[in-house]
Motif scaffolding. Sequence first.
Motif, PDB file in Angstrom:
ATOM      1  N   HIS A 115       0.806  -1.220   0.000  1.00 53.13           N
ATOM      2  CA  HIS A 115       0.000   0.000   0.000  1.00 53.13           C
ATOM      3  C   HIS A 115       0.844   1.277   0.000  1.00 53.13           C
ATOM      4  O   HIS A 115       0.337   2.338   0.350  1.00 53.13           O
ATOM      5  N   SER A 116       2.119   1.199  -0.382  1.00 51.41           N
ATOM      6  CA  SER A 116       2.912   2.422  -0.437  1.00 51.41           C
ATOM      7  C   SER A 116       4.056   2.299  -1.440  1.00 51.41           C
ATOM      8  O   SER A 116       4.395   1.199  -1.905  1.00 51.41           O
ATOM      9  N   TYR A 117       4.632   3.441  -1.777  1.00 50.96           N
ATOM     10  CA  TYR A 117       5.684   3.549  -2.777  1.00 50.96           C
ATOM     11  C   TYR A 117       6.891   4.273  -2.180  1.00 50.96           C
ATOM     12  O   TYR A 117       6.776   5.018  -1.206  1.00 50.96           O
ATOM     13  N   VAL A 118       8.033   4.060  -2.782  1.00 50.00           N
ATOM     14  CA  VAL A 118       9.214   4.868  -2.514  1.00 50.00           C
ATOM     15  C   VAL A 118       9.437   5.782  -3.714  1.00 50.00           C
ATOM     16  O   VAL A 118       9.476   5.307  -4.860  1.00 50.00           O
ATOM     17  N   VAL A 119       9.541   7.079  -3.457  1.00 49.97           N
ATOM     18  CA  VAL A 119       9.779   8.055  -4.525  1.00 49.97           C
ATOM     19  C   VAL A 119      11.052   8.817  -4.185  1.00 49.97           C
ATOM     20  O   VAL A 119      11.163   9.424  -3.115  1.00 49.97           O
ATOM     21  N   THR A 120      12.014   8.770  -5.085  1.00 48.50           N
ATOM     22  CA  THR A 120      13.268   9.510  -4.938  1.00 48.50           C
ATOM     23  C   THR A 120      13.441  10.422  -6.140  1.00 48.50           C
ATOM     24  O   THR A 120      13.228   9.988  -7.278  1.00 48.50           O
ATOM     25  N   ILE A 121      13.792  11.663  -5.890  1.00 47.77           N
ATOM     26  CA  ILE A 121      14.003  12.632  -6.966  1.00 47.77           C
ATOM     27  C   ILE A 121      15.375  13.266  -6.814  1.00 47.77           C
ATOM     28  O   ILE A 121      15.725  13.754  -5.740  1.00 47.77           O
ATOM     29  N   PHE A 122      16.149  13.250  -7.896  1.00 50.96           N
ATOM     30  CA  PHE A 122      17.383  14.021  -7.985  1.00 50.96           C
ATOM     31  C   PHE A 122      17.058  15.273  -8.804  1.00 50.96           C
ATOM     32  O   PHE A 122      16.715  15.174  -9.992  1.00 50.96           O
ATOM     33  N   ASN A 123      17.149  16.409  -8.163  1.00 48.48           N
ATOM     34  CA  ASN A 123      16.861  17.676  -8.833  1.00 48.48           C
ATOM     35  C   ASN A 123      18.145  18.485  -8.910  1.00 48.48           C
ATOM     36  O   ASN A 123      18.825  18.690  -7.894  1.00 48.48           O
ATOM     37  N   GLU A 124      18.495  18.943 -10.105  1.00 50.50           N
ATOM     38  CA  GLU A 124      19.689  19.756 -10.288  1.00 50.50           C
ATOM     39  C   GLU A 124      19.297  21.061 -10.964  1.00 50.50           C
ATOM     40  O   GLU A 124      18.586  21.054 -11.979  1.00 50.50           O
ATOM     41  N   THR A 125      19.748  22.170 -10.371  1.00 51.83           N
ATOM     42  CA  THR A 125      19.402  23.487 -10.879  1.00 51.83           C
ATOM     43  C   THR A 125      20.660  24.352 -10.891  1.00 51.83           C
ATOM     44  O   THR A 125      21.726  23.947 -10.436  1.00 51.83           O
ATOM     45  N   ASP A 126      20.506  25.576 -11.390  1.00 55.57           N
ATOM     46  CA  ASP A 126      21.655  26.466 -11.516  1.00 55.57           C
ATOM     47  C   ASP A 126      21.720  27.530 -10.427  1.00 55.57           C
ATOM     48  O   ASP A 126      22.552  28.437 -10.512  1.00 55.57           O
ATOM     49  N   SER A 127      20.875  27.432  -9.388  1.00 52.16           N
ATOM     50  CA  SER A 127      20.890  28.458  -8.337  1.00 52.16           C
ATOM     51  C   SER A 127      20.230  27.927  -7.080  1.00 52.16           C
ATOM     52  O   SER A 127      19.412  26.993  -7.125  1.00 52.16           O
ATOM     53  N   LEU A 128      20.563  28.550  -5.951  1.00 54.00           N
ATOM     54  CA  LEU A 128      19.913  28.192  -4.691  1.00 54.00           C
ATOM     55  C   LEU A 128      18.439  28.569  -4.725  1.00 54.00           C
ATOM     56  O   LEU A 128      17.589  27.843  -4.198  1.00 54.00           O
ATOM     57  N   ALA A 129      18.101  29.689  -5.349  1.00 48.85           N
ATOM     58  CA  ALA A 129      16.702  30.114  -5.426  1.00 48.85           C
ATOM     59  C   ALA A 129      15.852  29.069  -6.140  1.00 48.85           C
ATOM     60  O   ALA A 129      14.736  28.746  -5.708  1.00 48.85           O
ATOM     61  N   ALA A 130      16.373  28.509  -7.237  1.00 53.94           N
ATOM     62  CA  ALA A 130      15.628  27.488  -7.968  1.00 53.94           C
ATOM     63  C   ALA A 130      15.508  26.210  -7.147  1.00 53.94           C
ATOM     64  O   ALA A 130      14.480  25.527  -7.188  1.00 53.94           O
ATOM     65  N   ALA A 131      16.544  25.855  -6.388  1.00 54.83           N
ATOM     66  CA  ALA A 131      16.479  24.674  -5.534  1.00 54.83           C
ATOM     67  C   ALA A 131      15.435  24.846  -4.431  1.00 54.83           C
ATOM     68  O   ALA A 131      14.681  23.920  -4.116  1.00 54.83           O
ATOM     69  N   LEU A 132      15.368  26.040  -3.849  1.00 55.39           N
ATOM     70  CA  LEU A 132      14.352  26.316  -2.834  1.00 55.39           C
ATOM     71  C   LEU A 132      12.952  26.221  -3.427  1.00 55.39           C
ATOM     72  O   LEU A 132      12.014  25.749  -2.776  1.00 55.39           O
ATOM     73  N   ASP A 133      12.801  26.661  -4.659  1.00 60.13           N
ATOM     74  CA  ASP A 133      11.512  26.565  -5.338  1.00 60.13           C
ATOM     75  C   ASP A 133      11.107  25.100  -5.507  1.00 60.13           C
ATOM     76  O   ASP A 133       9.941  24.730  -5.312  1.00 60.13           O
ATOM     77  N   PHE A 134      12.066  24.253  -5.864  1.00 58.82           N
ATOM     78  CA  PHE A 134      11.797  22.818  -5.986  1.00 58.82           C
ATOM     79  C   PHE A 134      11.361  22.232  -4.642  1.00 58.82           C
ATOM     80  O   PHE A 134      10.357  21.518  -4.549  1.00 58.82           O
ATOM     81  N   ILE A 135      12.103  22.527  -3.582  1.00 56.11           N
ATOM     82  CA  ILE A 135      11.777  21.988  -2.266  1.00 56.11           C
ATOM     83  C   ILE A 135      10.396  22.441  -1.818  1.00 56.11           C
ATOM     84  O   ILE A 135       9.620  21.673  -1.253  1.00 56.11           O
ATOM     85  N   ARG A 136      10.067  23.685  -2.098  1.00 60.53           N
ATOM     86  CA  ARG A 136       8.781  24.250  -1.694  1.00 60.53           C
ATOM     87  C   ARG A 136       7.609  23.495  -2.324  1.00 60.53           C
ATOM     88  O   ARG A 136       6.557  23.332  -1.696  1.00 60.53           O
ATOM     89  N   GLY A 137       7.770  23.010  -3.534  1.00 63.17           N
ATOM     90  CA  GLY A 137       6.645  22.395  -4.240  1.00 63.17           C
ATOM     91  C   GLY A 137       6.697  20.891  -4.373  1.00 63.17           C
ATOM     92  O   GLY A 137       5.744  20.287  -4.884  1.00 63.17           O
TER      93      GLY A 137
END
Length: 249
Positions: free
Chosen positions: A206-228
């Motif tokens: 009844h559950s899944y494991v989800v892993t995401i590797f996100n790579e961006t060009d700035s801290l602001a973009a990384a924070l945007d990813f974490i926020r959403g």
Amino acid sequence: MAHDHPSRPGIVGKGSEQVRKMDVHITQFNVQLYFKQPILGMDRLNAAFSESEGFSASQMRPGDHPMQDTMSFFRQGFRIAPVQSNVLPFRILQVMSYPNALQNPDQDTMSCLHYVAAALRQHLGADIENDIYAVRVVFHSIVTGKDNNIHRILTKLDSIEGIPSLAGKYVGHKNPMDAIQLTSKTGNELSQKFWNDMRISQFDTHSYVVTIFNETDSLAAALDFIRGVRQFVATLMREMEEAAAVKGT
């Protein structure tokens, strides 16, 4: 709301009420800041993350390595340390949460990153907008389905075209164990400013494991990813269950 690039995962679905039916349990964030120059000297890092600021520190074991005398700093569920790298010594700083140690891991991680950025400005003279050229965020989570009858849902999926969060935005494949690997769909340009690499597998019945590797060009973009990212994953998995249900009818 759909998003234009993979650093900002968003909602493509039927409203927050259905999203809330998917329980996204974030187990860990691992964030790495890549600096253009080797500015992460230990004297200045010791000043930035000192005991007076509430940190405890431990020294990495000595060895034949250019960063053998570096320290790790710990506070309130986070470990902050320069990454040992033969290729980029004193140019990568890692901010990692302890698995399951935080009440609100996405919000707490953003707060910690804001604190780290301010400390780097003050003690290392870092210009966060210009001195960092890339940020990698690794997101780990366990997602519980809308009900307990999701056994082998991933087995039923043979295409991502019926999943709005993925269709036209990602390319993917499944391995022999039905784990789904997804990468951002790009144009003809080899170099990309934003990138997601995702892996989804069955955790139990009844559950899944989800892993995401996100790579961006700035801290602001990384924070945007974490926020959403929590809401993006909830929507994505709901859409996968709906697509599998349609296929099974």
